[in-house]
Design a protein around this motif. Structure first.
Motif, PDB file in Angstrom:
ATOM      1  N   VAL A  14      43.080  48.640  14.762  1.00 35.02           N
ATOM      2  CA  VAL A  14      44.481  48.282  15.850  1.00 35.02           C
ATOM      3  C   VAL A  14      44.216  48.636  16.998  1.00 35.02           C
ATOM      4  N   PHE A  15      43.710  49.837  17.006  1.00 34.97           N
ATOM      5  CA  PHE A  15      43.673  50.283  18.528  1.00 34.97           C
ATOM      6  C   PHE A  15      42.430  49.544  19.180  1.00 34.97           C
ATOM      7  N   PHE A  16      41.449  49.208  18.832  1.00 29.84           N
ATOM      8  CA  PHE A  16      40.387  48.548  19.423  1.00 29.84           C
ATOM      9  C   PHE A  16      40.722  47.325  19.687  1.00 29.84           C
ATOM     10  N   SER A  17      41.442  46.360  18.733  1.00 32.01           N
ATOM     11  CA  SER A  17      42.034  45.080  18.985  1.00 32.01           C
ATOM     12  C   SER A  17      42.956  45.097  19.972  1.00 32.01           C
ATOM     13  N   LYS A  18      44.020  45.780  20.204  1.00 29.24           N
ATOM     14  CA  LYS A  18      45.029  46.261  21.113  1.00 29.24           C
ATOM     15  C   LYS A  18      44.502  46.227  22.549  1.00 29.24           C
ATOM     16  N   SER A  19      43.512  47.493  22.634  1.00 28.34           N
ATOM     17  CA  SER A  19      43.133  47.685  23.851  1.00 28.34           C
ATOM     18  C   SER A  19      42.104  46.707  24.490  1.00 28.34           C
ATOM     19  N   TRP A  20      40.913  46.121  23.600  1.00 30.84           N
ATOM     20  CA  TRP A  20      40.130  45.386  24.168  1.00 30.84           C
ATOM     21  C   TRP A  20      40.501  43.712  24.270  1.00 30.84           C
ATOM     22  N   GLY A  21      41.603  43.592  23.304  1.00 27.83           N
ATOM     23  CA  GLY A  21      42.342  42.345  23.369  1.00 27.83           C
ATOM     24  C   GLY A  21      43.270  42.084  24.824  1.00 27.83           C
ATOM     25  N   LEU A  22      43.612  43.210  25.015  1.00 26.72           N
ATOM     26  CA  LEU A  22      44.474  43.067  26.420  1.00 26.72           C
ATOM     27  C   LEU A  22      43.629  42.908  27.432  1.00 26.72           C
ATOM     28  N   PHE A  23      42.484  43.466  27.546  1.00 30.74           N
ATOM     29  CA  PHE A  23      41.370  43.459  28.769  1.00 30.74           C
ATOM     30  C   PHE A  23      40.769  42.071  28.540  1.00 30.74           C
ATOM     31  N   TYR A  24      40.636  41.664  27.599  1.00 35.86           N
ATOM     32  CA  TYR A  24      39.981  40.138  27.213  1.00 35.86           C
ATOM     33  C   TYR A  24      41.127  39.312  27.878  1.00 35.86           C
ATOM     34  N   LEU A  25      42.291  39.222  27.497  1.00 34.25           N
ATOM     35  CA  LEU A  25      43.326  38.321  28.137  1.00 34.25           C
ATOM     36  C   LEU A  25      43.508  38.440  29.530  1.00 34.25           C
ATOM     37  N   LEU A  26      43.315  39.761  30.183  1.00 30.78           N
ATOM     38  CA  LEU A  26      43.440  39.675  31.377  1.00 30.78           C
ATOM     39  C   LEU A  26      42.342  39.013  32.174  1.00 30.78           C
ATOM     40  N   ALA A  27      41.285  39.434  31.636  1.00 29.24           N
ATOM     41  CA  ALA A  27      40.193  38.794  32.682  1.00 29.24           C
ATOM     42  C   ALA A  27      39.991  37.201  32.336  1.00 29.24           C
ATOM     43  N   PHE A  28      40.475  36.867  30.950  1.00 33.67           N
ATOM     44  CA  PHE A  28      40.686  35.281  30.884  1.00 33.67           C
ATOM     45  C   PHE A  28      41.775  34.670  32.033  1.00 33.67           C
ATOM     46  N   ALA A  29      42.679  35.531  32.012  1.00 31.34           N
ATOM     47  CA  ALA A  29      43.958  34.816  32.981  1.00 31.34           C
ATOM     48  C   ALA A  29      43.023  34.844  34.623  1.00 31.34           C
ATOM     49  N   ILE A  30      42.530  35.975  34.872  1.00 34.09           N
ATOM     50  CA  ILE A  30      41.932  36.064  36.099  1.00 34.09           C
ATOM     51  C   ILE A  30      41.201  35.041  36.310  1.00 34.09           C
ATOM     52  N   GLY A  31      40.112  34.603  35.418  1.00 28.31           N
ATOM     53  CA  GLY A  31      39.203  33.548  35.542  1.00 28.31           C
ATOM     54  C   GLY A  31      39.988  32.305  35.592  1.00 28.31           C
ATOM     55  N   VAL A  32      40.977  32.118  34.828  1.00 25.80           N
ATOM     56  CA  VAL A  32      41.660  30.654  35.293  1.00 25.80           C
ATOM     57  C   VAL A  32      42.255  30.608  36.524  1.00 25.80           C
ATOM     58  N   LEU A  33      42.947  31.819  36.875  1.00 24.18           N
ATOM     59  CA  LEU A  33      43.426  31.710  38.446  1.00 24.18           C
ATOM     60  C   LEU A  33      42.593  31.546  39.179  1.00 24.18           C
ATOM     61  N   ALA A  34      41.140  32.250  39.177  1.00 22.98           N
ATOM     62  CA  ALA A  34      40.044  31.914  40.071  1.00 22.98           C
ATOM     63  C   ALA A  34      39.627  30.530  40.296  1.00 22.98           C
ATOM     64  N   TYR A  35      39.655  29.600  38.931  1.00 27.27           N
ATOM     65  CA  TYR A  35      39.083  28.567  38.920  1.00 27.27           C
ATOM     66  C   TYR A  35      40.251  27.618  39.518  1.00 27.27           C
TER      67      TYR A  35
END
Length: 56
Positions: free
Chosen positions: A9-30
């Motif tokens: 649960v800790f792993f999925s919550k922490s890395w899932g958050l970082f994954y979604l933030l990186a994805f959002a930044i990538g979409v905004l950059a595009y």
């Protein structure tokens, strides 16, 4: 030694958050990349044909 539920649960919550933030930044950059401006302006203008009129 097995992986317990709390560790997963800790792993999925922490890395899932970082994954979604990186994805959002990538979409905004595009979206705001200067070379994509022409493509998005064409898409904005191509929604309606010039001869489209409202129904009366």
């Amino acid at each position: 030694m097995g992986i317990d539920h709390d560790t997963l649960v800790f792993f999925s919550k922490s890395w899932g958050l970082f994954y979604l933030l990186a994805f959002a930044i990538g979409v905004l950059a595009y979206t705001f990349w200067p070379s994509n401006k022409k493509r998005f302006n064409e898409a904005k203008k191509s929604i309606l044909d010039p001869e489209d009129k409202p129904w009366k």
